[in-house]
Write a protein that holds these residues in place. Sequence first.
Motif, PDB file in Angstrom:
ATOM      1  N   MET A 138     -53.462   0.029  26.194  1.00 34.52           N
ATOM      2  CA  MET A 138     -52.105  -0.512  26.277  1.00 34.52           C
ATOM      3  C   MET A 138     -51.108   0.606  26.511  1.00 34.52           C
ATOM      4  O   MET A 138     -51.408   1.781  26.313  1.00 34.52           O
ATOM      5  CB  MET A 138     -51.726  -1.241  24.989  1.00 34.52           C
ATOM      6  N   TRP A 139     -49.923   0.232  26.965  1.00 34.98           N
ATOM      7  CA  TRP A 139     -48.788   1.141  26.972  1.00 34.98           C
ATOM      8  C   TRP A 139     -47.535   0.380  26.605  1.00 34.98           C
ATOM      9  O   TRP A 139     -47.505  -0.849  26.663  1.00 34.98           O
ATOM     10  CB  TRP A 139     -48.632   1.889  28.291  1.00 34.98           C
ATOM     11  N   LEU A 140     -46.507   1.113  26.188  1.00 35.19           N
ATOM     12  CA  LEU A 140     -45.257   0.503  25.754  1.00 35.19           C
ATOM     13  C   LEU A 140     -44.196   0.693  26.822  1.00 35.19           C
ATOM     14  O   LEU A 140     -43.960   1.805  27.293  1.00 35.19           O
ATOM     15  CB  LEU A 140     -44.772   1.130  24.436  1.00 35.19           C
ATOM     16  N   ASN A 141     -43.567  -0.411  27.196  1.00 33.63           N
ATOM     17  CA  ASN A 141     -42.472  -0.403  28.161  1.00 33.63           C
ATOM     18  C   ASN A 141     -41.161  -0.419  27.387  1.00 33.63           C
ATOM     19  O   ASN A 141     -40.927  -1.308  26.562  1.00 33.63           O
ATOM     20  CB  ASN A 141     -42.568  -1.622  29.074  1.00 33.63           C
ATOM     21  N   LEU A 142     -40.291   0.590  27.632  1.00 34.18           N
ATOM     22  CA  LEU A 142     -39.091   0.791  26.824  1.00 34.18           C
ATOM     23  C   LEU A 142     -37.841   0.664  27.678  1.00 34.18           C
ATOM     24  O   LEU A 142     -37.780   1.190  28.794  1.00 34.18           O
ATOM     25  CB  LEU A 142     -39.124   2.174  26.169  1.00 34.18           C
ATOM     26  N   ASN A 143     -36.828   0.004  27.135  1.00 28.98           N
ATOM     27  CA  ASN A 143     -35.544  -0.131  27.815  1.00 28.98           C
ATOM     28  C   ASN A 143     -34.419  -0.045  26.798  1.00 28.98           C
ATOM     29  O   ASN A 143     -34.605  -0.335  25.615  1.00 28.98           O
ATOM     30  CB  ASN A 143     -35.451  -1.474  28.546  1.00 28.98           C
ATOM     31  N   GLY A 144     -33.228   0.339  27.266  1.00 35.66           N
ATOM     32  CA  GLY A 144     -32.059   0.342  26.412  1.00 35.66           C
ATOM     33  C   GLY A 144     -31.603   1.724  26.022  1.00 35.66           C
ATOM     34  O   GLY A 144     -31.837   2.706  26.735  1.00 35.66           O
ATOM     35  N   THR A 145     -30.916   1.824  24.880  1.00 39.28           N
ATOM     36  CA  THR A 145     -30.412   3.097  24.390  1.00 39.28           C
ATOM     37  C   THR A 145     -30.743   3.233  22.910  1.00 39.28           C
ATOM     38  O   THR A 145     -30.907   2.249  22.195  1.00 39.28           O
ATOM     39  CB  THR A 145     -28.885   3.210  24.551  1.00 39.28           C
ATOM     40  N   GLY A 146     -30.856   4.466  22.450  1.00 42.87           N
ATOM     41  CA  GLY A 146     -31.154   4.720  21.048  1.00 42.87           C
ATOM     42  C   GLY A 146     -32.344   5.647  20.907  1.00 42.87           C
ATOM     43  O   GLY A 146     -32.775   6.300  21.868  1.00 42.87           O
ATOM     44  N   ALA A 147     -32.885   5.715  19.705  1.00 42.70           N
ATOM     45  CA  ALA A 147     -34.068   6.525  19.412  1.00 42.70           C
ATOM     46  C   ALA A 147     -35.142   5.604  18.841  1.00 42.70           C
ATOM     47  O   ALA A 147     -34.857   4.743  18.016  1.00 42.70           O
ATOM     48  CB  ALA A 147     -33.735   7.628  18.414  1.00 42.70           C
ATOM     49  N   LEU A 148     -36.377   5.802  19.279  1.00 38.56           N
ATOM     50  CA  LEU A 148     -37.481   4.954  18.828  1.00 38.56           C
ATOM     51  C   LEU A 148     -38.623   5.831  18.342  1.00 38.56           C
ATOM     52  O   LEU A 148     -39.084   6.729  19.053  1.00 38.56           O
ATOM     53  CB  LEU A 148     -37.975   4.056  19.961  1.00 38.56           C
ATOM     54  N   GLN A 149     -39.071   5.573  17.125  1.00 38.47           N
ATOM     55  CA  GLN A 149     -40.261   6.212  16.595  1.00 38.47           C
ATOM     56  C   GLN A 149     -41.430   5.244  16.717  1.00 38.47           C
ATOM     57  O   GLN A 149     -41.316   4.081  16.346  1.00 38.47           O
ATOM     58  CB  GLN A 149     -40.061   6.608  15.133  1.00 38.47           C
ATOM     59  N   VAL A 150     -42.544   5.742  17.244  1.00 33.83           N
ATOM     60  CA  VAL A 150     -43.748   4.933  17.422  1.00 33.83           C
ATOM     61  C   VAL A 150     -44.847   5.522  16.546  1.00 33.83           C
ATOM     62  O   VAL A 150     -45.254   6.675  16.729  1.00 33.83           O
ATOM     63  CB  VAL A 150     -44.195   4.904  18.896  1.00 33.83           C
ATOM     64  N   PHE A 151     -45.296   4.744  15.586  1.00 33.57           N
ATOM     65  CA  PHE A 151     -46.386   5.151  14.701  1.00 33.57           C
ATOM     66  C   PHE A 151     -47.597   4.264  14.970  1.00 33.57           C
ATOM     67  O   PHE A 151     -47.442   3.075  15.278  1.00 33.57           O
ATOM     68  CB  PHE A 151     -45.991   4.996  13.226  1.00 33.57           C
ATOM     69  N   THR A 152     -48.792   4.813  14.866  1.00 31.89           N
ATOM     70  CA  THR A 152     -50.010   4.017  14.907  1.00 31.89           C
ATOM     71  C   THR A 152     -50.794   4.336  13.640  1.00 31.89           C
ATOM     72  O   THR A 152     -51.138   5.489  13.406  1.00 31.89           O
ATOM     73  CB  THR A 152     -50.859   4.331  16.153  1.00 31.89           C
ATOM     74  N   GLY A 153     -51.010   3.308  12.813  1.00 33.63           N
ATOM     75  CA  GLY A 153     -51.602   3.589  11.516  1.00 33.63           C
ATOM     76  C   GLY A 153     -50.774   4.565  10.718  1.00 33.63           C
ATOM     77  O   GLY A 153     -51.294   5.384   9.967  1.00 33.63           O
ATOM     78  N   LYS A 154     -49.442   4.509  10.892  1.00 35.44           N
ATOM     79  CA  LYS A 154     -48.465   5.377  10.232  1.00 35.44           C
ATOM     80  C   LYS A 154     -48.533   6.832  10.699  1.00 35.44           C
ATOM     81  O   LYS A 154     -47.962   7.716  10.051  1.00 35.44           O
ATOM     82  CB  LYS A 154     -48.590   5.298   8.707  1.00 35.44           C
ATOM     83  N   VAL A 155     -49.189   7.104  11.818  1.00 35.83           N
ATOM     84  CA  VAL A 155     -49.193   8.437  12.415  1.00 35.83           C
ATOM     85  C   VAL A 155     -48.198   8.448  13.577  1.00 35.83           C
ATOM     86  O   VAL A 155     -48.294   7.618  14.487  1.00 35.83           O
ATOM     87  CB  VAL A 155     -50.586   8.840  12.925  1.00 35.83           C
TER      88      VAL A 155
END
Length: 431
Positions: A138-155
């Motif tokens: 999979m991949w994540l498609n991102l739009n908009g403004t701001g900051a995003l943190q992406v964790f997998t299993g809290k990593v």
Amino acid sequence: ADYNIQKGAIQKGAVWGREDKTKARFTVGRTTKLDPTGGNHVIGMDTAVNDIWADLQALQDQKENVPTFTLDDGVLHVGDSSVSFMRTLRIPCNEAKYPLPPSLGKFRILPVDELRNAPQQMKKRGGVAIPIRQSEAMWLNLNGTGALQVFTGKVNAVSGKMHQKNEGLRREASGATQNYVSLPKQPWIDGYNCGNGYVRQFVGVPLGKGLSVEKQISGQENTGGIQLVYYPLKLKDSKLKFQVIHSNREFSPLLSPRELGLKVGEKIKAFIPKKKKKVYNGDSFILHLVLRLRGGGDDDPHMMGLAAGGKIKQEIYRDIRDPREYDTKRKARLFVHMVNSPMYTALTNEKMPPPVMTAKTYAMARLPWFEIYAEPDLDVRAPSVLHVLKTFKQLGAHNSQPPGGLPFDDEEEEDIKIDPKDVVHLRDGDW
């Protein structure tokens, strides 16, 4: 959204508006003390004026204005931003670097609160669930403004650090390392930040097999899924004018009185110039979407997780903003559960969506791959803990196929050839 802030209507900090005539005065003190009537505010020596603005607007609206994730047509919305989970080709798990794979459609997103048969731990965490097969990418498609943190299993997929409550945003002054991606600078994220100009692909794996990145980093494997933390911008235009009353000097709204060289007792007035456009990111907090989503909760030992797969040419871009421009007091969190085929059927009474084609089949069909040009020095440096990640293949994933899953070792995927003519080069211009 237009705001008309009247003097005395705000309880905290200074009162600002869209016109020169809307001003506020406050006194520099050792700590911040607020006058509910709006007339006798004290700003602490180490409080950034910019920080007060977000609190002012929240009080003006008589609510906290905390952004929340909502779901509409298979897309997560938060503030003025959005996140989609895209199905894609699984890149061969070798040391070759591959172009960006295409989107083969969106993963279906299911609100947990609508799943009557959801396990108790899933209900406790809230959020959403997506169906994913073993070894599906999979991949994540991102739009908009701001900051995003992406964790997998809290990593953290960018910094490799484990999730800590209230850790906030972290970035070196040089921008070489950070623990988030900046929107809209980062349009996609396909995997873990593992090297100079490449990521290791997100690949679904069952927990309990020792294959996930969570297991490699934390030594445990009991969380799984994806965790998203979003921080909106405080300002859309940082060119607000703040002036010391006696000297009429102009200062940046990002600086505290101490950084401005002010002394306790000095008085400051603040105003927004008449010609400025909307400065507070109010749109980020006014949501009229289909469904609000709930997040939170503790570890659940029954979810699927993500492993590190093949190498994809992709930069994690350095943020050019000052981290103080983000409103870390009003973050939004969401837990994204990942369910395999048997659980998906148990939750929905529906069959799992069909698997996508293999990378080899896609390449043989001469369908497009993608590359985007980027300056090498704009790439976030890979932390050592992610740089040395082992792939699911190196961790001993064998050619087993659980119910509804896909085999890990697919020989036809190991030696695909991509014609250079099939790679579409994308360029970011001056805008």
